[in-house]
Design a protein around this motif. Sequence first.
Motif, short mmCIF file in Angstrom:
data_model
loop_
_atom_site.label_atom_id
_atom_site.label_comp_id
_atom_site.label_asym_id
_atom_site.label_seq_id
_atom_site.Cartn_x
_atom_site.Cartn_y
_atom_site.Cartn_z
N LEU A 178 0.86 -1.17 0.00
CA LEU A 178 0.00 0.00 0.00
C LEU A 178 0.90 1.22 0.00
CD1 LEU A 178 -2.68 1.49 0.26
CD2 LEU A 178 -2.53 1.18 2.72
N ASN A 179 0.90 1.96 -1.10
CA ASN A 179 1.77 3.13 -1.26
C ASN A 179 3.22 2.77 -0.95
OD1 ASN A 179 -0.47 4.62 -1.99
ND2 ASN A 179 -0.81 5.37 0.08
N ASN A 180 3.68 1.67 -1.54
CA ASN A 180 5.05 1.13 -1.42
C ASN A 180 5.40 0.64 -0.03
OD1 ASN A 180 5.63 1.46 -4.14
ND2 ASN A 180 6.22 3.60 -3.82
N GLN A 181 4.43 0.40 0.84
CA GLN A 181 4.66 -0.17 2.16
C GLN A 181 4.00 -1.54 2.21
OE1 GLN A 181 6.44 1.40 4.53
NE2 GLN A 181 6.73 3.17 3.21
N PRO A 182 4.73 -2.60 2.61
CA PRO A 182 4.12 -3.93 2.66
C PRO A 182 2.96 -3.96 3.68
CG PRO A 182 6.49 -4.05 3.08
CD PRO A 182 6.13 -2.62 2.99
N ILE A 183 1.92 -4.69 3.34
CA ILE A 183 0.74 -4.77 4.20
C ILE A 183 0.05 -6.10 3.93
CG2 ILE A 183 -0.81 -3.66 2.56
CD1 ILE A 183 -2.10 -2.20 4.94
N ASP A 184 -0.64 -6.66 4.95
CA ASP A 184 -1.38 -7.89 4.72
C ASP A 184 -2.81 -7.55 4.28
OD1 ASP A 184 -2.24 -6.97 7.20
OD2 ASP A 184 -2.58 -8.97 8.00
N LYS A 185 -3.52 -8.56 3.79
CA LYS A 185 -4.81 -8.34 3.15
C LYS A 185 -5.87 -7.81 4.13
CE LYS A 185 -5.79 -11.21 -0.13
NZ LYS A 185 -6.26 -12.35 -0.93
N ASP A 186 -5.90 -8.33 5.36
CA ASP A 186 -6.91 -7.88 6.33
C ASP A 186 -6.69 -6.42 6.73
OD1 ASP A 186 -8.17 -10.35 6.32
OD2 ASP A 186 -6.82 -11.14 7.86
N ALA A 187 -5.42 -6.06 6.96
CA ALA A 187 -5.13 -4.67 7.31
C ALA A 187 -5.43 -3.74 6.13
CB ALA A 187 -3.66 -4.53 7.72
N LEU A 188 -5.20 -4.24 4.92
CA LEU A 188 -5.50 -3.45 3.74
C LEU A 188 -6.99 -3.16 3.64
CD1 LEU A 188 -4.66 -2.20 1.01
CD2 LEU A 188 -5.03 -4.46 0.01
N LYS A 189 -7.82 -4.16 3.91
CA LYS A 189 -9.27 -3.96 3.84
C LYS A 189 -9.73 -2.92 4.85
CE LYS A 189 -10.48 -8.51 2.06
NZ LYS A 189 -11.20 -9.77 2.30
N SER A 190 -9.21 -2.98 6.08
CA SER A 190 -9.63 -2.00 7.09
C SER A 190 -9.14 -0.60 6.72
CB SER A 190 -9.14 -2.42 8.47
OG SER A 190 -7.73 -2.45 8.51
N ARG A 191 -7.90 -0.48 6.20
CA ARG A 191 -7.39 0.83 5.81
C ARG A 191 -8.17 1.40 4.63
NH1 ARG A 191 -1.53 1.49 6.55
NH2 ARG A 191 -1.81 3.46 5.47
N MET A 192 -8.60 0.51 3.72
CA MET A 192 -9.37 0.96 2.57
C MET A 192 -10.74 1.48 3.01
SD MET A 192 -10.48 -1.07 -0.90
CE MET A 192 -8.82 -1.45 -1.36
N GLU A 193 -11.37 0.80 3.95
CA GLU A 193 -12.67 1.26 4.47
C GLU A 193 -12.54 2.65 5.08
OE1 GLU A 193 -14.23 -1.56 7.22
OE2 GLU A 193 -14.68 -3.04 5.66
N VAL A 194 -11.48 2.86 5.86
CA VAL A 194 -11.27 4.15 6.50
C VAL A 194 -10.99 5.23 5.45
CG1 VAL A 194 -9.71 5.42 8.04
CG2 VAL A 194 -10.48 3.13 8.66
N TYR A 195 -10.13 4.93 4.47
CA TYR A 195 -9.77 5.90 3.44
C TYR A 195 -10.98 6.30 2.62
CZ TYR A 195 -7.59 7.83 -0.75
OH TYR A 195 -7.24 8.64 -1.81
N LEU A 196 -11.75 5.33 2.16
CA LEU A 196 -12.91 5.64 1.34
C LEU A 196 -14.03 6.28 2.15
CD1 LEU A 196 -13.01 2.49 -0.97
CD2 LEU A 196 -12.12 4.76 -1.50
N GLY A 197 -14.08 6.00 3.45
CA GLY A 197 -15.07 6.65 4.30
C GLY A 197 -14.77 8.13 4.51
N ARG A 198 -13.51 8.47 4.62
CA ARG A 198 -13.11 9.86 4.84
C ARG A 198 -13.16 10.69 3.56
NH1 ARG A 198 -7.56 9.28 8.04
NH2 ARG A 198 -8.32 7.99 9.72
#
Length: 138
Positions: A78-98
Amino acid sequence: MRFRQNSSTKPPEVDLIPMLTVMMGVLAFFVVVTMTLGSEELVDMKLPPPQPEENEPPQALTMEPFIVTLELNSVIRLNNQPIDKDALKSRMEVYLGRNPEHIAYILPDQALPYEVVMQFLGEMRTVGGDRVSLAIEE
């Protein structure tokens, strides 16, 4: 065998009325079609008022874009930082919500199989809906 010949045969008469009726029908058809296609309808539009020209630079994005990179060795970044799939889903929810007008982009490696990319895109669309887009790099 001799056939009887009529010496008093009249020349055939040509009746022009059926031909004129057909021609008038065709002419009427083309007049109606031409009038229908030739008429222009006005569309009532409200244009925005003219804006004064200002030399202001465009506003910078308040947040960096949400770019998910899929690599060939099953690493998700995610933006050149390694991330796992579950954390990615939660970060995506927050990003798209804001940011209701922002989009999350998925950038897969060109060597990845099509099935893997489409499965991952489907999983991310369960979180972000139509605001998740597949991107390509030239």
